[in-house]
Design a protein around this motif. Structure first.
Motif, PDB file in Angstrom:
ATOM      1  N   GLU A 159     -10.702 -32.501 145.153  1.00  0.00           N
ATOM      2  CA  GLU A 159     -10.410 -31.379 144.265  1.00  0.00           C
ATOM      3  C   GLU A 159      -8.978 -30.895 144.433  1.00  0.00           C
ATOM      4  OE1 GLU A 159     -14.761 -29.242 143.651  1.00  0.00           O
ATOM      5  OE2 GLU A 159     -13.600 -28.773 145.460  1.00  0.00           O
ATOM      6  N   GLU A 160      -8.481 -30.869 145.664  1.00  0.00           N
ATOM      7  CA  GLU A 160      -7.105 -30.441 145.904  1.00  0.00           C
ATOM      8  C   GLU A 160      -6.113 -31.437 145.310  1.00  0.00           C
ATOM      9  OE1 GLU A 160      -6.846 -29.985 150.100  1.00  0.00           O
ATOM     10  OE2 GLU A 160      -7.922 -28.049 150.130  1.00  0.00           O
ATOM     11  N   ARG A 161      -6.467 -32.726 145.400  1.00  0.00           N
ATOM     12  CA  ARG A 161      -5.547 -33.746 144.895  1.00  0.00           C
ATOM     13  C   ARG A 161      -5.459 -33.728 143.378  1.00  0.00           C
ATOM     14  NH1 ARG A 161      -6.206 -39.024 143.731  1.00  0.00           N
ATOM     15  NH2 ARG A 161      -8.305 -39.143 144.614  1.00  0.00           N
ATOM     16  N   VAL A 162      -6.617 -33.531 142.690  1.00  0.00           N
ATOM     17  CA  VAL A 162      -6.595 -33.532 141.223  1.00  0.00           C
ATOM     18  C   VAL A 162      -6.319 -32.151 140.657  1.00  0.00           C
ATOM     19  CG1 VAL A 162      -8.152 -35.497 141.118  1.00  0.00           C
ATOM     20  CG2 VAL A 162      -9.113 -33.190 141.045  1.00  0.00           C
ATOM     21  N   GLY A 163      -6.397 -31.115 141.497  1.00  0.00           N
ATOM     22  CA  GLY A 163      -6.092 -29.761 141.048  1.00  0.00           C
ATOM     23  C   GLY A 163      -7.148 -29.134 140.174  1.00  0.00           C
ATOM     24  N   VAL A 164      -8.384 -29.611 140.268  1.00  0.00           N
ATOM     25  CA  VAL A 164      -9.484 -29.104 139.436  1.00  0.00           C
ATOM     26  C   VAL A 164     -10.729 -28.966 140.306  1.00  0.00           C
ATOM     27  CG1 VAL A 164     -11.001 -29.576 137.472  1.00  0.00           C
ATOM     28  CG2 VAL A 164      -8.576 -30.190 137.350  1.00  0.00           C
ATOM     29  N   ARG A 165     -11.455 -27.849 140.130  1.00  0.00           N
ATOM     30  CA  ARG A 165     -12.723 -27.696 140.834  1.00  0.00           C
ATOM     31  C   ARG A 165     -13.790 -28.511 140.110  1.00  0.00           C
ATOM     32  NH1 ARG A 165     -15.251 -24.555 144.528  1.00  0.00           N
ATOM     33  NH2 ARG A 165     -13.347 -23.373 144.922  1.00  0.00           N
ATOM     34  N   LEU A 166     -14.497 -29.342 140.863  1.00  0.00           N
ATOM     35  CA  LEU A 166     -15.500 -30.238 140.288  1.00  0.00           C
ATOM     36  C   LEU A 166     -16.932 -29.754 140.492  1.00  0.00           C
ATOM     37  CD1 LEU A 166     -13.877 -33.593 141.493  1.00  0.00           C
ATOM     38  CD2 LEU A 166     -13.748 -32.582 139.205  1.00  0.00           C
ATOM     39  N   PHE A 167     -17.155 -28.926 141.517  1.00  0.00           N
ATOM     40  CA  PHE A 167     -18.499 -28.436 141.820  1.00  0.00           C
ATOM     41  C   PHE A 167     -18.504 -26.917 141.979  1.00  0.00           C
ATOM     42  CE2 PHE A 167     -18.655 -32.800 143.478  1.00  0.00           C
ATOM     43  CZ  PHE A 167     -19.819 -33.270 142.893  1.00  0.00           C
ATOM     44  N   HIS A 168     -19.567 -26.288 141.484  1.00  0.00           N
ATOM     45  CA  HIS A 168     -19.885 -24.907 141.847  1.00  0.00           C
ATOM     46  C   HIS A 168     -20.743 -24.964 143.107  1.00  0.00           C
ATOM     47  CE1 HIS A 168     -18.348 -23.370 138.094  1.00  0.00           C
ATOM     48  NE2 HIS A 168     -19.210 -24.092 137.383  1.00  0.00           N
ATOM     49  N   ARG A 169     -20.399 -24.182 144.121  1.00  0.00           N
ATOM     50  CA  ARG A 169     -21.137 -24.201 145.377  1.00  0.00           C
ATOM     51  C   ARG A 169     -21.663 -22.802 145.672  1.00  0.00           C
ATOM     52  NH1 ARG A 169     -16.393 -26.872 145.668  1.00  0.00           N
ATOM     53  NH2 ARG A 169     -16.192 -28.911 146.712  1.00  0.00           N
ATOM     54  N   THR A 170     -22.943 -22.728 146.017  1.00  0.00           N
ATOM     55  CA  THR A 170     -23.511 -21.502 146.558  1.00  0.00           C
ATOM     56  C   THR A 170     -24.250 -21.893 147.838  1.00  0.00           C
ATOM     57  OG1 THR A 170     -25.679 -21.634 145.462  1.00  0.00           O
ATOM     58  CG2 THR A 170     -23.871 -20.670 144.195  1.00  0.00           C
ATOM     59  N   THR A 171     -24.791 -20.911 148.530  1.00  0.00           N
ATOM     60  CA  THR A 171     -25.538 -21.220 149.756  1.00  0.00           C
ATOM     61  C   THR A 171     -26.819 -21.978 149.446  1.00  0.00           C
ATOM     62  OG1 THR A 171     -26.594 -19.049 149.625  1.00  0.00           O
ATOM     63  CG2 THR A 171     -24.619 -19.239 151.004  1.00  0.00           C
ATOM     64  N   ARG A 172     -27.289 -21.912 148.182  1.00  0.00           N
ATOM     65  CA  ARG A 172     -28.569 -22.527 147.832  1.00  0.00           C
ATOM     66  C   ARG A 172     -28.459 -23.740 146.915  1.00  0.00           C
ATOM     67  NH1 ARG A 172     -32.827 -17.543 146.727  1.00  0.00           N
ATOM     68  NH2 ARG A 172     -32.703 -16.586 148.810  1.00  0.00           N
ATOM     69  N   SER A 173     -27.337 -23.899 146.229  1.00  0.00           N
ATOM     70  CA  SER A 173     -27.284 -24.969 145.238  1.00  0.00           C
ATOM     71  C   SER A 173     -25.874 -25.511 145.060  1.00  0.00           C
ATOM     72  CB  SER A 173     -27.812 -24.464 143.885  1.00  0.00           C
ATOM     73  OG  SER A 173     -26.943 -23.471 143.361  1.00  0.00           O
ATOM     74  N   VAL A 174     -25.838 -26.707 144.480  1.00  0.00           N
ATOM     75  CA  VAL A 174     -24.585 -27.355 144.113  1.00  0.00           C
ATOM     76  C   VAL A 174     -24.734 -27.819 142.669  1.00  0.00           C
ATOM     77  CG1 VAL A 174     -23.035 -29.299 144.542  1.00  0.00           C
ATOM     78  CG2 VAL A 174     -24.130 -28.134 146.466  1.00  0.00           C
ATOM     79  N   SER A 175     -23.762 -27.513 141.835  1.00  0.00           N
ATOM     80  CA  SER A 175     -23.818 -27.948 140.444  1.00  0.00           C
ATOM     81  C   SER A 175     -22.421 -28.348 139.984  1.00  0.00           C
ATOM     82  CB  SER A 175     -24.376 -26.846 139.542  1.00  0.00           C
ATOM     83  OG  SER A 175     -23.538 -25.687 139.592  1.00  0.00           O
ATOM     84  N   LEU A 176     -22.361 -29.172 138.966  1.00  0.00           N
ATOM     85  CA  LEU A 176     -21.088 -29.639 138.425  1.00  0.00           C
ATOM     86  C   LEU A 176     -20.453 -28.585 137.530  1.00  0.00           C
ATOM     87  CD1 LEU A 176     -22.210 -33.249 137.539  1.00  0.00           C
ATOM     88  CD2 LEU A 176     -20.297 -32.727 139.058  1.00  0.00           C
ATOM     89  N   THR A 177     -19.143 -28.458 137.632  1.00  0.00           N
ATOM     90  CA  THR A 177     -18.405 -27.645 136.673  1.00  0.00           C
ATOM     91  C   THR A 177     -18.298 -28.432 135.370  1.00  0.00           C
ATOM     92  OG1 THR A 177     -16.270 -28.570 137.332  1.00  0.00           O
ATOM     93  CG2 THR A 177     -17.046 -26.622 138.552  1.00  0.00           C
TER      94      THR A 177
END
Length: 296
Positions: free
Chosen positions: A43-61
């Motif tokens: 994500e740092e290399r491409v400069g875009v967030r790819l996942f939403h992260r919470t303590t309970r779930s992971v989902s794609l942006t």
């Protein structure tokens, strides 16, 4: 593109498939923290967030979803290109991931794994045995093994061996002073050891004789989610158990367990290996299929 970038993209696909850093780490045999670090670096290399992260779930942006849709076919082509090299080898190489119900895995794979790996030394088997109902496409398996009535649509199914059957068994101690069941309906007068699926549903005992199929909702003092425990409970006189015949053959031979309703326990010849119809059939998977069809 260098190796680090390919590793990052492969990790991205694994997390996207499972929606879980932990499950992706299990597949790739690394720590979850390593997967998290790899995704963060991507994500740092491409400069875009790819996942939403919470303590309970992971989902794609939204960006992650688009990236996945374009990346997945490309990796499919890479996999196909690598597999094409098998035509220049005597035996296939690569990893084949298979899902199989835990309750039947020992009987289906018992005489297969050794000969398969000896004949194909470049092959790596990654087998996950679980009675949980698995979507092999979503969870990244090459193939699954299941009985025909539970196959999903859009799958190619190949009939494999062995033929398996259930048996109703009880200990001499439990059956002493009780009428041995002669019809499936007689089970309502008995204490039965119930089986619970991973989903929480209770399995109804299913029988067939002369084309007549009968389902019986049994009751008893104990409910388990493991066939080995069910056999142990039967041995200890807790009630009748309905388990795979292969699991109790030596107990039947020794007299520790007694078979009931034998003429109602029909063999099930509907065991299949299945894989997505749109999936490329690799040389490794073809070798697995050939061995399972032969039924060593």
């Amino acid at each position: 593109m260098h190796g680090t970038e390919l590793a990052e993209l492969s990790a991205f696909l694994a997390v996207a498939r499972y929606r879980s850093f932990k499950q992706a780490a299990v597949e790739r045999s690394v720590a979850a923290s390593a997967i998290s670090h790899t995704i963060r670096s991507l994500e740092e290399r491409v400069g875009v967030r790819l996942f939403h992260r919470t303590t309970r779930s992971v989902s794609l942006t939204e960006a992650g979803e688009r990236f996945l849709s374009e990346l997945h076919p490309a990796f499919g082509q890479i996999e196909k290109a690598l597999d094409s090299l098998n035509s220049f080898r005597g035996t296939p190489f690569g990893t084949v991931r298979i899902n199989i119900p835990n309750s039947i895995a020992p009987f289906v794979l018992h005489d297969v794994m050794g000969p398969l790996l000896k004949q194909n030394p470049g092959l790596h088997l990654d087998i996950v045995a679980t009675d949980r109902l698995v979507d092999i496409v979503e969870e990244g398996f090459d193939a699954g093994i299941r009985f025909g009535e539970r196959l999903m649509q859009d799958m190619i199914a190949v009939h494999i061996k062995p033929t398996l059957r259930f048996s109703v068994v009880g200990s001499p101690d439990y059956l002493k002073g009780r009428n041995i069941p002669l019809m499936p309906g007689d089970l309502r007068e008995h204490s039965c050891i119930r089986y619970r699926y991973p989903s929480g549903a209770i399995y109804n005992w299913q029988f067939e004789k002369d084309g007549e199929a009968v389902d019986v909702e049994v009751n008893g003092p104990i409910t388990l989610d493991n066939q080995e425990l069910m056999v142990e409970a039967a041995l200890q006189g807790c009630g009748l158990a309905y388990v795979w015949d292969n699991r109790v053959m030596h107990h039947l031979a020794s007299g520790a367990l007694i078979r009931c309703l034998d003429d109602w326990c029909a063999p099930d010849d509907g065991l299949f290996l299945y894989y997505p119809s749109r999936r490329y059939l690799s040389a490794g998977l073809r070798a697995v299929i050939d061995m399972l069809k032969a039924g060593f």
